[in-house]
Design a protein around this motif. Sequence first.
Motif, PDB file in Angstrom:
ATOM      1  N   ILE A   3      -2.291 -13.613   3.874  1.00 52.20           N
ATOM      2  CA  ILE A   3      -0.787 -13.679   4.173  1.00 52.20           C
ATOM      3  C   ILE A   3      -0.145 -12.928   2.912  1.00 52.20           C
ATOM      4  O   ILE A   3      -0.182 -13.335   1.776  1.00 52.20           O
ATOM      5  N   TRP A   4       0.550 -11.864   3.132  1.00 55.65           N
ATOM      6  CA  TRP A   4       1.002 -10.944   2.074  1.00 55.65           C
ATOM      7  C   TRP A   4       1.857 -11.541   1.102  1.00 55.65           C
ATOM      8  O   TRP A   4       1.816 -11.552  -0.351  1.00 55.65           O
ATOM      9  N   GLU A   5       2.982 -12.464   1.840  1.00 54.21           N
ATOM     10  CA  GLU A   5       3.896 -12.945   0.736  1.00 54.21           C
ATOM     11  C   GLU A   5       3.311 -14.164  -0.159  1.00 54.21           C
ATOM     12  O   GLU A   5       3.778 -14.223  -1.121  1.00 54.21           O
ATOM     13  N   ASP A   6       2.000 -14.424   0.359  1.00 51.42           N
ATOM     14  CA  ASP A   6       1.460 -15.772  -0.449  1.00 51.42           C
ATOM     15  C   ASP A   6       0.663 -15.157  -1.517  1.00 51.42           C
ATOM     16  O   ASP A   6      -0.178 -15.758  -2.457  1.00 51.42           O
ATOM     17  N   ALA A  10      -1.764  -9.159  -8.260  1.00 46.62           N
ATOM     18  CA  ALA A  10      -3.114  -8.926  -8.547  1.00 46.62           C
ATOM     19  C   ALA A  10      -3.894  -9.085  -7.070  1.00 46.62           C
ATOM     20  O   ALA A  10      -4.921  -8.198  -6.836  1.00 46.62           O
ATOM     21  N   GLU A  11      -3.848 -10.244  -6.438  1.00 48.56           N
ATOM     22  CA  GLU A  11      -4.401 -10.190  -5.250  1.00 48.56           C
ATOM     23  C   GLU A  11      -4.054  -9.239  -4.189  1.00 48.56           C
ATOM     24  O   GLU A  11      -4.636  -8.825  -3.341  1.00 48.56           O
ATOM     25  N   GLN A  12      -2.628  -8.828  -4.013  1.00 50.36           N
ATOM     26  CA  GLN A  12      -2.221  -7.789  -3.223  1.00 50.36           C
ATOM     27  C   GLN A  12      -2.939  -6.384  -3.499  1.00 50.36           C
ATOM     28  O   GLN A  12      -3.374  -5.924  -2.763  1.00 50.36           O
ATOM     29  N   GLN A  13      -3.118  -6.269  -4.741  1.00 57.27           N
ATOM     30  CA  GLN A  13      -3.652  -4.826  -5.086  1.00 57.27           C
ATOM     31  C   GLN A  13      -5.308  -5.081  -4.784  1.00 57.27           C
ATOM     32  O   GLN A  13      -5.888  -4.097  -4.251  1.00 57.27           O
ATOM     33  N   LEU A  14      -6.013  -6.199  -4.968  1.00 60.22           N
ATOM     34  CA  LEU A  14      -7.188  -6.365  -4.300  1.00 60.22           C
ATOM     35  C   LEU A  14      -7.237  -6.205  -3.024  1.00 60.22           C
ATOM     36  O   LEU A  14      -8.117  -5.663  -2.443  1.00 60.22           O
ATOM     37  N   ALA A  15      -6.324  -6.772  -2.112  1.00 62.24           N
ATOM     38  CA  ALA A  15      -6.405  -6.912  -0.745  1.00 62.24           C
ATOM     39  C   ALA A  15      -6.455  -5.301  -0.307  1.00 62.24           C
ATOM     40  O   ALA A  15      -7.027  -4.993   0.588  1.00 62.24           O
ATOM     41  N   LEU A  16      -5.646  -4.383  -0.923  1.00 63.99           N
ATOM     42  CA  LEU A  16      -5.733  -2.995  -0.366  1.00 63.99           C
ATOM     43  C   LEU A  16      -6.727  -2.140  -1.188  1.00 63.99           C
ATOM     44  O   LEU A  16      -6.616  -0.827  -1.069  1.00 63.99           O
ATOM     45  N   ALA A  17      -7.717  -2.700  -1.898  1.00 66.38           N
ATOM     46  CA  ALA A  17      -8.704  -1.849  -2.677  1.00 66.38           C
ATOM     47  C   ALA A  17      -9.691  -1.355  -1.738  1.00 66.38           C
ATOM     48  O   ALA A  17     -10.138  -2.126  -0.748  1.00 66.38           O
ATOM     49  N   ARG A  18     -10.156  -0.128  -2.048  1.00 63.76           N
ATOM     50  CA  ARG A  18     -11.268   0.381  -0.974  1.00 63.76           C
ATOM     51  C   ARG A  18     -12.521  -0.208  -1.738  1.00 63.76           C
ATOM     52  O   ARG A  18     -12.447  -0.267  -2.954  1.00 63.76           O
ATOM     53  N   PRO A  19     -13.631  -0.013  -0.820  1.00 61.60           N
ATOM     54  CA  PRO A  19     -14.945  -0.530  -1.428  1.00 61.60           C
ATOM     55  C   PRO A  19     -15.268   0.433  -2.601  1.00 61.60           C
ATOM     56  O   PRO A  19     -15.209   1.698  -2.523  1.00 61.60           O
ATOM     57  N   ALA A  20     -15.822  -0.175  -3.552  1.00 56.58           N
ATOM     58  CA  ALA A  20     -16.311   0.851  -4.787  1.00 56.58           C
ATOM     59  C   ALA A  20     -17.503   1.562  -4.261  1.00 56.58           C
ATOM     60  O   ALA A  20     -18.287   1.309  -3.669  1.00 56.58           O
ATOM     61  N   LEU A 275      -5.978  -4.206   9.419  1.00 56.50           N
ATOM     62  CA  LEU A 275      -4.735  -4.505  10.595  1.00 56.50           C
ATOM     63  C   LEU A 275      -3.569  -5.069   9.796  1.00 56.50           C
ATOM     64  O   LEU A 275      -3.967  -5.881   8.962  1.00 56.50           O
ATOM     65  N   LEU A 276      -2.532  -4.588   9.910  1.00 59.84           N
ATOM     66  CA  LEU A 276      -1.188  -4.964   9.546  1.00 59.84           C
ATOM     67  C   LEU A 276      -0.421  -5.667  10.629  1.00 59.84           C
ATOM     68  O   LEU A 276      -0.102  -4.734  11.578  1.00 59.84           O
ATOM     69  N   SER A 277      -0.061  -6.676  10.743  1.00 55.49           N
ATOM     70  CA  SER A 277       0.713  -7.353  11.832  1.00 55.49           C
ATOM     71  C   SER A 277       1.728  -8.436  11.279  1.00 55.49           C
ATOM     72  O   SER A 277       1.569  -8.938  10.403  1.00 55.49           O
ATOM     73  N   ASP A 278       2.869  -8.319  12.179  1.00 49.84           N
ATOM     74  CA  ASP A 278       3.754  -9.469  11.769  1.00 49.84           C
ATOM     75  C   ASP A 278       3.621 -10.643  12.747  1.00 49.84           C
ATOM     76  O   ASP A 278       4.403 -11.697  12.779  1.00 49.84           O
ATOM     77  N   GLN A 308     -17.070  -6.682   6.498  1.00 45.72           N
ATOM     78  CA  GLN A 308     -17.070  -7.484   4.881  1.00 45.72           C
ATOM     79  C   GLN A 308     -15.952  -7.006   4.263  1.00 45.72           C
ATOM     80  O   GLN A 308     -15.434  -7.648   3.511  1.00 45.72           O
ATOM     81  N   HIS A 309     -15.641  -5.725   4.551  1.00 42.79           N
ATOM     82  CA  HIS A 309     -14.348  -5.048   3.759  1.00 42.79           C
ATOM     83  C   HIS A 309     -13.167  -4.956   4.581  1.00 42.79           C
ATOM     84  O   HIS A 309     -12.251  -4.370   4.129  1.00 42.79           O
ATOM     85  N   ALA A 310     -13.165  -5.642   5.858  1.00 42.16           N
ATOM     86  CA  ALA A 310     -12.180  -5.595   6.564  1.00 42.16           C
ATOM     87  C   ALA A 310     -10.844  -6.447   5.900  1.00 42.16           C
ATOM     88  O   ALA A 310     -11.158  -7.509   5.227  1.00 42.16           O
ATOM     89  N   ARG A 311      -9.745  -6.170   6.332  1.00 42.34           N
ATOM     90  CA  ARG A 311      -8.326  -6.822   5.922  1.00 42.34           C
ATOM     91  C   ARG A 311      -7.566  -6.919   7.091  1.00 42.34           C
ATOM     92  O   ARG A 311      -7.096  -5.903   7.795  1.00 42.34           O
ATOM     93  N   LEU A 312      -7.443  -8.340   7.529  1.00 43.00           N
ATOM     94  CA  LEU A 312      -6.347  -8.641   8.402  1.00 43.00           C
ATOM     95  C   LEU A 312      -5.192  -9.062   7.765  1.00 43.00           C
ATOM     96  O   LEU A 312      -5.128 -10.426   7.200  1.00 43.00           O
ATOM     97  N   ILE A 313      -4.203  -8.443   7.828  1.00 45.49           N
ATOM     98  CA  ILE A 313      -2.799  -8.825   6.890  1.00 45.49           C
ATOM     99  C   ILE A 313      -1.590  -9.397   7.470  1.00 45.49           C
ATOM    100  O   ILE A 313      -1.321  -8.409   8.464  1.00 45.49           O
ATOM    101  N   LEU A 314      -1.174 -10.450   7.471  1.00 40.59           N
ATOM    102  CA  LEU A 314       0.153 -10.872   7.813  1.00 40.59           C
ATOM    103  C   LEU A 314       1.214 -10.584   6.996  1.00 40.59           C
ATOM    104  O   LEU A 314       1.284 -10.817   6.054  1.00 40.59           O
TER     105      LEU A 314
END
Length: 440
Positions: A3-6, A10-20, A275-278, A308-314
């Motif tokens: 949940i992006w707002e939560d 730092a966590e937001q940056q990590l959520a959009l980070a590419r696999p190293a 995935l980005l969805s409202d 494992q690198h997938a991000r489903l973001i509200l």
Amino acid sequence: MYIWEDLTPAEQQLALARPAIAEQTSLSRDVAMILQRVRQGGNAVLRYFNEKYDGVSTPSLRVESSQLQAAAELLTEQQKQAIDTAYSTIYAFHAAQKPENIQVETTQGVQCELRYRPLETVGFYIPGGSAPLPSTVLMLGVPAQIAGCLQKVLCTPPSQGEQVIEPAIAYAALKCEINEVFLTGGAQAIAAMAYGTEENGTVTIPKCQKIYGPGNRYVTEAKRQITNDPKGAQIDMPAGPSEVLVIGDESANAAFIAADLLSQAEHGPDSQVILLSDSQALIQEVKVELSRQNQQLSRNEITSQALQHARLILVKDMTEAVSLCNQYAPEHLIIQTQNASEIADQITNAASIFVGPWTPESAGDYASGTNHVLPTYGYSNAYSSLSLIDFYKRYTLQTLSESGLNALGATIETLADLEGLDAHKNAVSIRLAASSMARR
């Protein structure tokens, strides 16, 4: 689900980070060693690597035209027709991109031109192994063919079957009039095309001006190193692991989205899907579909690792989704929303955009006509998808008449004075003086 707002910044940056990219230091060192060995040992080193990594003995690295024809004939008519259709759509889209020379009189007596000339020798790297890519042959070969590149060099790992080369790669190469085909893969293939190889004083693999095509992390690192070497070659674009980002709202089809995410995940364990969805309901449906569809895939070991690198973001709304997408700068962007076209117009950073529920990313990978060679790893914020223009070099030409130099001369002299470059000024002054003398 995130949940992006939560999330904290730092966590937001990590959520959009590419696999190293794993073990970058040792990777760079290993690739540098491979490049050096190929430069020193040439064809013998390429044969050694073919035996070591592919388990295939290749006394001749070159694939002769007769061998290409024999391999191509192993395809079914349906397979040939599929390649033919993809060739025609890719050709149509790229032929429309032909650049035009321009000529402008910038001031009276001063003619300036911009001209285009095709690169003479270009190199294509086509992966083999578990997923040979004839589609990439078309994506590289067709624009080179249209541009009129004189020498098209293709390197691909040797086939482990009865044929020396994958039949689909052979057929696509013939279709694109690529006759310089060689059996070598990995970083060593990039080295061979960057520096060229010889045997008994005769060129085997020609030195290429520019090298195109995707590959694993060794290929990617090799391309990075050779483009930084003045004796190497230029490359199509920087790249990393493949990726897709999907923007979906409550109207989106969860099964479609899951299929799109999995289609990108199967490229490799380090692929990333987002995935980005409202709509929280959509995200939950996609999670269920991902699990269900993944079980049915032949490459589910790879897709499972990639997930494992997938991000489903509200996100709170589509405005936030667009903002995050532009921040991430994806290689592929799929938009499944009610106003998909309007959202597409707001995207500033994405390499290739797929609009609407009936536009899977697979269409662009194979046969819609656009090019599937794209910048990844966030590079789409400055780099573009491969196009016809990437197979040209451009140069300028200017012609000043005597009256043109007389009109512009004082300006040039003044600017040269400002920069303290007396020789620059003198190259104009001496002409102005000669012109003045002639008029007396």
